[in-house]
Write a protein that holds these residues in place. Structure first.
Motif, PDB file in Angstrom:
ATOM      1  N   ASN A  82     -25.300  13.420  -6.972  1.00 54.07           N
ATOM      2  CA  ASN A  82     -26.573  12.851  -6.534  1.00 54.07           C
ATOM      3  C   ASN A  82     -26.960  13.344  -5.140  1.00 54.07           C
ATOM      4  N   LEU A  83     -25.968  13.487  -4.258  1.00 51.74           N
ATOM      5  CA  LEU A  83     -26.268  14.025  -2.930  1.00 51.74           C
ATOM      6  C   LEU A  83     -26.601  15.506  -3.026  1.00 51.74           C
ATOM      7  N   ARG A  84     -25.843  16.234  -3.815  1.00 48.38           N
ATOM      8  CA  ARG A  84     -26.079  17.673  -3.949  1.00 48.38           C
ATOM      9  C   ARG A  84     -27.479  17.956  -4.484  1.00 48.38           C
ATOM     10  N   SER A  85     -27.921  17.145  -5.452  1.00 46.51           N
ATOM     11  CA  SER A  85     -29.220  17.379  -6.084  1.00 46.51           C
ATOM     12  C   SER A  85     -30.379  16.788  -5.306  1.00 46.51           C
ATOM     13  N   GLY A  86     -30.086  16.016  -4.265  1.00 46.89           N
ATOM     14  CA  GLY A  86     -31.150  15.441  -3.459  1.00 46.89           C
ATOM     15  C   GLY A  86     -31.682  14.118  -3.962  1.00 46.89           C
ATOM     16  N   THR A  87     -30.989  13.503  -4.929  1.00 46.17           N
ATOM     17  CA  THR A  87     -31.413  12.207  -5.459  1.00 46.17           C
ATOM     18  C   THR A  87     -31.260  11.102  -4.417  1.00 46.17           C
ATOM     19  N   CYS A  88     -30.317  11.267  -3.509  1.00 42.90           N
ATOM     20  CA  CYS A  88     -30.100  10.300  -2.429  1.00 42.90           C
ATOM     21  C   CYS A  88     -30.022  11.056  -1.104  1.00 42.90           C
ATOM     22  N   ASP A  89     -30.092  10.304  -0.007  1.00 46.92           N
ATOM     23  CA  ASP A  89     -29.999  10.915   1.322  1.00 46.92           C
ATOM     24  C   ASP A  89     -28.569  10.934   1.848  1.00 46.92           C
ATOM     25  N   ILE A  90     -27.816   9.893   1.518  1.00 47.61           N
ATOM     26  CA  ILE A  90     -26.490   9.685   2.094  1.00 47.61           C
ATOM     27  C   ILE A  90     -25.585   9.085   1.032  1.00 47.61           C
ATOM     28  N   ILE A  91     -24.305   9.429   1.067  1.00 50.20           N
ATOM     29  CA  ILE A  91     -23.322   8.772   0.206  1.00 50.20           C
ATOM     30  C   ILE A  91     -22.204   8.197   1.060  1.00 50.20           C
ATOM     31  N   THR A  92     -21.592   7.133   0.571  1.00 50.03           N
ATOM     32  CA  THR A  92     -20.365   6.627   1.180  1.00 50.03           C
ATOM     33  C   THR A  92     -19.198   7.339   0.500  1.00 50.03           C
ATOM     34  N   TYR A  93     -18.138   7.626   1.292  1.00 51.57           N
ATOM     35  CA  TYR A  93     -17.084   8.498   0.759  1.00 51.57           C
ATOM     36  C   TYR A  93     -15.757   8.196   1.459  1.00 51.57           C
ATOM     37  N   SER A 134       0.828  -1.199   0.000  1.00 51.90           N
ATOM     38  CA  SER A 134       0.000   0.000   0.000  1.00 51.90           C
ATOM     39  C   SER A 134       0.868   1.256   0.000  1.00 51.90           C
ATOM     40  N   TYR A 135       0.440   2.254  -0.766  1.00 54.45           N
ATOM     41  CA  TYR A 135       1.148   3.535  -0.703  1.00 54.45           C
ATOM     42  C   TYR A 135       0.302   4.620  -0.066  1.00 54.45           C
ATOM     43  N   VAL A 136      -0.863   4.250   0.426  1.00 57.71           N
ATOM     44  CA  VAL A 136      -1.710   5.134   1.229  1.00 57.71           C
ATOM     45  C   VAL A 136      -2.881   4.296   1.722  1.00 57.71           C
ATOM     46  N   ASP A 137      -3.420   4.639   2.898  1.00 58.62           N
ATOM     47  CA  ASP A 137      -4.515   3.866   3.480  1.00 58.62           C
ATOM     48  C   ASP A 137      -5.677   4.779   3.848  1.00 58.62           C
ATOM     49  N   ASP A 138      -6.872   4.359   3.458  1.00 57.10           N
ATOM     50  CA  ASP A 138      -8.068   5.165   3.689  1.00 57.10           C
ATOM     51  C   ASP A 138      -9.129   4.315   4.380  1.00 57.10           C
ATOM     52  N   ASP A 139     -10.275   4.916   4.672  1.00 58.59           N
ATOM     53  CA  ASP A 139     -11.413   4.207   5.241  1.00 58.59           C
ATOM     54  C   ASP A 139     -12.676   4.838   4.661  1.00 58.59           C
ATOM     55  N   ILE A 140     -13.834   4.332   5.059  1.00 60.19           N
ATOM     56  CA  ILE A 140     -15.098   4.790   4.487  1.00 60.19           C
ATOM     57  C   ILE A 140     -15.938   5.503   5.539  1.00 60.19           C
ATOM     58  N   VAL A 141     -16.450   6.675   5.176  1.00 59.30           N
ATOM     59  CA  VAL A 141     -17.379   7.414   6.030  1.00 59.30           C
ATOM     60  C   VAL A 141     -18.651   7.671   5.236  1.00 59.30           C
ATOM     61  N   MET A 142     -19.661   8.194   5.911  1.00 62.65           N
ATOM     62  CA  MET A 142     -20.908   8.551   5.237  1.00 62.65           C
ATOM     63  C   MET A 142     -21.145  10.050   5.345  1.00 62.65           C
ATOM     64  N   ILE A 143     -21.628  10.612   4.247  1.00 60.89           N
ATOM     65  CA  ILE A 143     -21.867  12.053   4.133  1.00 60.89           C
ATOM     66  C   ILE A 143     -23.342  12.290   3.826  1.00 60.89           C
ATOM     67  N   THR A 144     -23.926  13.284   4.462  1.00 61.95           N
ATOM     68  CA  THR A 144     -25.292  13.694   4.158  1.00 61.95           C
ATOM     69  C   THR A 144     -25.345  15.209   4.176  1.00 61.95           C
ATOM     70  N   LYS A 145     -26.547  15.785   3.993  1.00 68.04           N
ATOM     71  CA  LYS A 145     -26.700  17.232   4.086  1.00 68.04           C
ATOM     72  C   LYS A 145     -27.019  17.619   5.525  1.00 68.04           C
ATOM     73  N   LYS A 146     -26.614  18.827   5.884  1.00 67.03           N
ATOM     74  CA  LYS A 146     -26.826  19.293   7.257  1.00 67.03           C
ATOM     75  C   LYS A 146     -28.300  19.318   7.632  1.00 67.03           C
ATOM     76  N   ASP A 147     -29.178  19.580   6.652  1.00 67.77           N
ATOM     77  CA  ASP A 147     -30.600  19.654   6.954  1.00 67.77           C
ATOM     78  C   ASP A 147     -31.317  18.319   6.748  1.00 67.77           C
ATOM     79  N   SER A 148     -30.551  17.256   6.541  1.00 72.37           N
ATOM     80  CA  SER A 148     -31.141  15.938   6.338  1.00 72.37           C
ATOM     81  C   SER A 148     -31.722  15.390   7.636  1.00 72.37           C
ATOM     82  N   ALA A 149     -32.755  14.573   7.509  1.00 74.06           N
ATOM     83  CA  ALA A 149     -33.335  13.898   8.677  1.00 74.06           C
ATOM     84  C   ALA A 149     -32.362  12.914   9.300  1.00 74.06           C
ATOM     85  N   TYR A 150     -31.286  12.599   8.564  1.00 74.40           N
ATOM     86  CA  TYR A 150     -30.310  11.617   9.044  1.00 74.40           C
ATOM     87  C   TYR A 150     -29.020  12.264   9.546  1.00 74.40           C
ATOM     88  N   ALA A 151     -28.976  13.581   9.595  1.00 76.99           N
ATOM     89  CA  ALA A 151     -27.745  14.286   9.957  1.00 76.99           C
ATOM     90  C   ALA A 151     -27.272  13.956  11.367  1.00 76.99           C
TER      91      ALA A 151
END
Length: 305
Positions: free
Chosen positions: A223-234, A160-177
């Motif tokens: 898709n998150l910006r336009s509201g097509t989904c509630d949450i993205i993995t990132y 490996s030359y770099v190591d990452d992990d996965i988080v979830m992103i939503t909008k601040k005004d989302s019901a899931y924030a």
């Protein structure tokens, strides 16, 4: 849209995908396969001259002049496309007038230089990169790709030359924030990138709408910006820059964690290139940790919005 010095054949039991140290140039290829001696007697000894000559020839990738590097060129900060050349870019061979930049690119440039070659990018869909490697369309893959058991059965992977992990992103005004557990995400529409762990891990969350994945990271974000989904993995390493660009986005602070989500960034070469992998791993090992961080930071600052 990366970025482990154990033998890949041993590590293939572990899932890996890592995307990020600070952008510049490093890529790794794990020592690709264990060698086994057959027969009853001792293996014949090579002379020093024979060994040196054999190593030099077997470490060659492609034509030994141009290193064709497979990537999406749409996965910042690992790799992305630009329209003008700079000290950080390499030409994209199959897109006229286009160049590739990013952390994977910086690593590929270092590898190419140390191999005495010139790097060029070959822009392909992420899911087709291993096939392109095996059919000779590219010589090496540096694309924010992590070794998995399935991929390790088809190619040789570097350290490996770099190591990452996965988080979830939503909008601040989302019901899931304010969600902190997977149970809090019930009925959420969650989107990831196709053919990556970002899509795979969504299956670990019960009672959600696992959406058909998007082909590229920019499409996931749109898709998150336009509201097509509630949450993205990132990407965890890329999230700070994303939140800076989109101040109405927020990272979920989860008590629950995905299993097997650590993502090392491994380079890949076709099977049979064991000596080249050894040399590539040596090159990667020589890249100082601070230099990796500096490269990553520079890529984060330079990547497109």
């Amino acid at each position: 849209m990366t970025h482990e010095t154990v033998d890949v054949s041993v590590r293939s039991a572990m899932r890996s995908r890592r995307e990020f140290l600070k952008l510049s140039g490093l890529t790794a290829l794990g020592i690709g396969g264990m060698m086994f001696l057959t027969g009853c007697g001792p293996a014949p000894l090579e002379s020093a001259d024979d060994a040196e000559g054999s190593s030099a020839s077997s470490a060659v990738l492609g034509d030994g002049v141009t290193l064709r590097v497979g990537m999406e060129a749409a996965y910042a900060p690992y790799n992305w496309q630009v329209s003008s050349a700079s000290d950080f870019t390499i030409p994209i061979e199959n897109v006229s007038g286009a160049y590739a930049d990013g952390y994977d690119v910086q690593v590929a440039k270092i590898i190419a230089e140390q191999l005495g070659m010139e790097a060029v990018a070959v822009k392909l869909e992420f899911g087709s990169l291993i096939d392109a490697l095996n059919n000779g369309q590219v010589d090496i893959v540096c694309a924010g790709m992590s070794v998995t058991p399935e991929r390790a059965s088809a190619a040789l992977f570097s350290e490996s030359y770099v190591d990452d992990d996965i988080v979830m992103i939503t909008k601040k005004d989302s019901a899931y924030a304010g969600a902190t557990t997977f149970a809090d995400l019930e009925d959420a529409s969650i989107l990831g990138q196709a053919a990556t762990m970002y899509n795979d891990v969504i299956d670990q969350i019960p009672e959600v709408n696992h959406m058909t994945p998007a082909e590229t990271v920019p499409m996931v974000v749109e898709n998150l910006r336009s509201g097509t989904c509630d949450i993205i993995t990132y990407s965890k390493l890329s999230a700070p820059k994303l939140l800076e660009v989109y101040p109405d986005f927020v990272e979920l602070e989860m008590a629950d964690a995905f299993e097997g989500s650590r993502m090392p960034d491994n380079a890949a070469v076709a099977k049979g290139n064991d000596a080249a992998l050894v040399r590539i791993n040596e090159i990667i090992a020589d890249i100082d940790e601070q230099d990796r961080q500096d490269m990553w930071s520079a890529c984060m600052d330079r990547q497109p919005a």
